[in-house]
Design a protein around this motif. Structure first.
Motif, short mmCIF file in Angstrom:
data_model
loop_
_atom_site.label_atom_id
_atom_site.label_comp_id
_atom_site.label_asym_id
_atom_site.label_seq_id
_atom_site.Cartn_x
_atom_site.Cartn_y
_atom_site.Cartn_z
N PHE A 169 -42.71 8.34 -7.27
CA PHE A 169 -41.64 9.30 -7.53
C PHE A 169 -40.32 8.77 -7.00
O PHE A 169 -40.16 8.55 -5.81
N GLU A 170 -39.37 8.55 -7.89
CA GLU A 170 -38.05 8.07 -7.51
C GLU A 170 -37.01 8.79 -8.34
O GLU A 170 -37.29 9.27 -9.43
N THR A 171 -35.80 8.84 -7.84
CA THR A 171 -34.71 9.49 -8.55
C THR A 171 -33.47 8.60 -8.50
O THR A 171 -33.40 7.65 -7.73
N THR A 172 -32.51 8.93 -9.33
CA THR A 172 -31.24 8.23 -9.31
C THR A 172 -30.13 9.21 -9.03
O THR A 172 -30.36 10.39 -8.80
N ARG A 173 -28.90 8.74 -9.07
CA ARG A 173 -27.77 9.58 -8.73
C ARG A 173 -27.61 10.73 -9.73
O ARG A 173 -28.04 10.66 -10.86
N ARG A 174 -27.00 11.79 -9.25
CA ARG A 174 -26.79 12.96 -10.07
C ARG A 174 -25.42 12.91 -10.74
O ARG A 174 -24.51 12.26 -10.27
N MET A 175 -25.31 13.65 -11.84
CA MET A 175 -24.03 13.77 -12.54
C MET A 175 -23.68 15.24 -12.59
O MET A 175 -24.48 16.08 -13.03
N SER A 176 -22.49 15.59 -12.13
CA SER A 176 -22.10 17.00 -12.09
C SER A 176 -21.89 17.53 -13.51
O SER A 176 -21.55 16.78 -14.43
N LEU A 177 -22.10 18.83 -13.67
CA LEU A 177 -21.89 19.45 -14.97
C LEU A 177 -20.42 19.38 -15.38
O LEU A 177 -20.10 19.28 -16.56
N LYS A 178 -19.52 19.40 -14.39
CA LYS A 178 -18.10 19.28 -14.69
C LYS A 178 -17.80 17.91 -15.31
O LYS A 178 -17.08 17.81 -16.31
N ALA A 179 -18.34 16.87 -14.71
CA ALA A 179 -18.15 15.52 -15.25
C ALA A 179 -18.82 15.39 -16.63
O ALA A 179 -18.28 14.74 -17.52
N LEU A 180 -19.96 16.05 -16.79
CA LEU A 180 -20.65 16.01 -18.08
C LEU A 180 -19.82 16.69 -19.17
O LEU A 180 -19.72 16.19 -20.29
N PHE A 181 -19.19 17.81 -18.84
CA PHE A 181 -18.37 18.51 -19.82
C PHE A 181 -17.14 17.69 -20.19
O PHE A 181 -16.73 17.66 -21.35
N ARG A 182 -16.57 17.00 -19.21
CA ARG A 182 -15.41 16.15 -19.50
C ARG A 182 -15.82 15.02 -20.45
O ARG A 182 -15.05 14.63 -21.33
N ALA A 183 -17.02 14.51 -20.26
CA ALA A 183 -17.48 13.41 -21.12
C ALA A 183 -17.78 13.88 -22.53
O ALA A 183 -17.44 13.22 -23.50
N SER A 184 -18.40 15.06 -22.67
CA SER A 184 -18.79 15.54 -24.00
C SER A 184 -18.81 17.06 -24.03
O SER A 184 -19.85 17.68 -23.81
N PRO A 185 -17.67 17.68 -24.34
CA PRO A 185 -17.64 19.15 -24.46
C PRO A 185 -18.61 19.65 -25.53
O PRO A 185 -19.30 20.65 -25.32
N LEU A 186 -18.69 18.96 -26.66
CA LEU A 186 -19.59 19.40 -27.73
C LEU A 186 -21.04 19.29 -27.29
O LEU A 186 -21.87 20.15 -27.62
N GLY A 187 -21.38 18.25 -26.52
CA GLY A 187 -22.74 18.11 -26.02
C GLY A 187 -23.13 19.28 -25.14
O GLY A 187 -24.23 19.84 -25.26
N CYS A 188 -22.23 19.69 -24.23
CA CYS A 188 -22.52 20.80 -23.32
C CYS A 188 -22.62 22.12 -24.06
O CYS A 188 -23.57 22.90 -23.87
N VAL A 189 -21.65 22.40 -24.91
CA VAL A 189 -21.66 23.65 -25.67
C VAL A 189 -22.86 23.69 -26.61
O VAL A 189 -23.54 24.71 -26.74
N GLY A 190 -23.14 22.56 -27.26
CA GLY A 190 -24.27 22.51 -28.17
C GLY A 190 -25.59 22.73 -27.47
O GLY A 190 -26.45 23.47 -27.96
N ALA A 191 -25.79 22.09 -26.31
CA ALA A 191 -27.04 22.25 -25.57
C ALA A 191 -27.22 23.69 -25.12
O ALA A 191 -28.33 24.25 -25.21
N PHE A 192 -26.15 24.31 -24.61
CA PHE A 192 -26.23 25.70 -24.16
C PHE A 192 -26.56 26.64 -25.32
O PHE A 192 -27.46 27.49 -25.23
N ALA A 193 -25.85 26.49 -26.43
CA ALA A 193 -26.05 27.38 -27.58
C ALA A 193 -27.42 27.15 -28.22
O ALA A 193 -28.08 28.11 -28.66
N LEU A 194 -27.87 25.90 -28.28
CA LEU A 194 -29.19 25.64 -28.84
C LEU A 194 -30.30 26.22 -27.97
O LEU A 194 -31.38 26.57 -28.48
#
Length: 431
Positions: A185-210
């Motif tokens: 069991f290993e993990t890597t660094r996390r990415m904040s939802l704020k940074a994720l939205f900046r990278a792809s607003p459509l990705g975030c909105v699409g994932a939430f709505a789907l």
């Protein structure tokens, strides 16, 4: 594909049986709730419990795995699910069903993480893509076959609940007896939802709505079908058509995703999904037309999630893809958790067909937002985008890790080669 299934047959068989039990429970409960005269709002609360539990399980599973290990977690969670399935016909009360659904959602989230961790540990650079494809096909087949089993017993009795319980209990056997070692069991660094939205607003909105669309299709389809007056056999055909469409159209849509601006594809698919849902709502008593609408709706809705994740990856560095996918899955779960309650209330207040009207509205909203995003940011050329990877209807962060490793390798990236063997890079939720 054959070689991938030969190497991972125990895990794939176990996953098929898990999906058999999980695919049955939502449908059986939806029909049984109607037989017990529970209204749509009440059933919405019951169905929402699964998604609430699933989110909780996705946050807790990493902690459990670190403390007691994969084998014990898998055996304990499977036992809880098996017991919960048996209790549904024993305690026929909405509040009890809600609690049982929370438990089942929590447990299945952990079961998927463990199963997919073993799957990840058994793949190599040479077979990762084929194994992932086989895994997704097995998931969908399990759900589809589960709908057929609805006709072997009476939803008002015990038999179907026993079948669900037995399927999950048997699923433990091939997984726990596999020769594959327990993964590290290993993990890597996390990415904040704020940074994720900046990278792809459509990705975030699409994932939430789907997430809202998926929770309707996964949790409320049987409630809708029963409220519409469909027989048990017709309900099973209706829901089976939703997932058959997803299975048939998954790869043609993936092929198109790698050859065009994915925003155009997202807009087109969601517009088609909205039209299909509205067509089903106005089809009246013509059951074949309803099944056709369900096939088209499921055919575009199920693959859409993979396209949304692929679109998001186009704007990310390789090392961020797994944690970003985990964030999208988290947003998807948030969108799913409260939707059955809202849809149940709408069905009671404004009529049964608001189930499909709601889905059409959400998909039309995604299409409109995708069209807006095209005016804000220019498209990336198709030859500069990453490859599409399939995601199933119950994808977890471990699936995301496997898929993103394959995407990076297929694109010729170096990050996958540096990842430790057996790592689970997307198990931790983005925050």
């Amino acid at each position: 594909m054959f070689m991938a299934m030969k190497m991972s047959w125990a895990l794939l068989l176990g996953m098929f049986l898990l999906m058999l039990g999980n695919g049955m429970q939502g449908t059986v409960l939806g029909v049984r709730g109607t037989l017990e005269s529970f209204d749509a709002t009440t059933m919405g609360f019951v169905m929402a419990g699964y998604f609430v539990g699933f989110i909780g399980g996705s946050q807790t599973a990493p902690w459990l795995l670190r403390r007691v290990g994969h084998v014990r977690v898998f055996a304990a969670l499977a036992s809880l699910v098996s017991a919960a399935f048996i209790l549904f016909p024993v305690v026929v009360e909405p509040a009890a069903w809600f609690v049982l659904r929370i438990i089942i959602g929590f447990c299945f989230s952990g079961l998927y993480v463990v199963a997919e961790s073993w799957l990840n540990n058994s793949t190599t650079n040479d077979n990762r893509g084929r194994t992932l494809s086989a895994y997704m096909i097995v998931q969908m087949l399990g759900i589809i076959v589960a709908q057929g089993l609805l006709n072997v017993g009476d939803p008002g009795g015990y038999e179907l609940f026993v079948i669900m319980s037995v399927a999950v209990s048997i699923a433990v056997t091939p997984m726990l007896l596999t020769v594959q070692p327990a993964p590290v069991f290993e993990t890597t660094r996390r990415m904040s939802l704020k940074a994720l939205f900046r990278a792809s607003p459509l990705g975030c909105v699409g994932a939430f709505a789907l997430g809202a669309v998926f929770s309707c299709l996964w949790g409320m389809s049987a409630v809708y079908g029963s409220a519409r007056g469909l027989t048990t056999t017709e309900v099973s055909i209706f829901i089976g058509a939703i997932y058959t469409g997803g299975l048939v159209l998954q790869y043609p849509i993936g092929w198109a995703s790698d050859r065009m601006d994915r925003r155009h594809l997202i807009a087109a698919l969601t517009a088609m999904g909205a039209a299909s849902a509205l067509f089903g709502a106005v089809a009246g008593g013509a059951f074949p037309l309803l099944v056709f609408a369900a096939f088209l709706l499921g055919g575009v809705a199920n693959p859409l999630y993979s396209v949304v994740i692929a679109h998001t990856n186009d704007f990310l560095d390789n090392e961020d893809m797994a944690s970003a996918s985990g964030g999208l899955i988290f947003l998807n779960g948030i969108g799913a958790s409260g939707t059955p309650i809202l849809v149940g209330w709408l069905m009671d207040a404004f009529g049964t067909e608001t189930f499909l009207v709601f889905i059409a509205s959400v998909m039309a909203a995604i299409a409109a937002y995708a069209a807006y995003r095209m005016t804000v940011r220019s498209a990336k050329p198709a030859d500069e985008t990453g490859p599409w990877a399939p995601y199933g209807p119950v994808a977890t962060r471990v699936t995301a890790g496997i898929a993103q490793d394959w995407v990076i390798e297929k694109a010729g990236g170096d990050d996958a080669a540096d990842a430790p063997a057996g790592a689970e890079p997307a198990v931790v939720a983005a925050r």
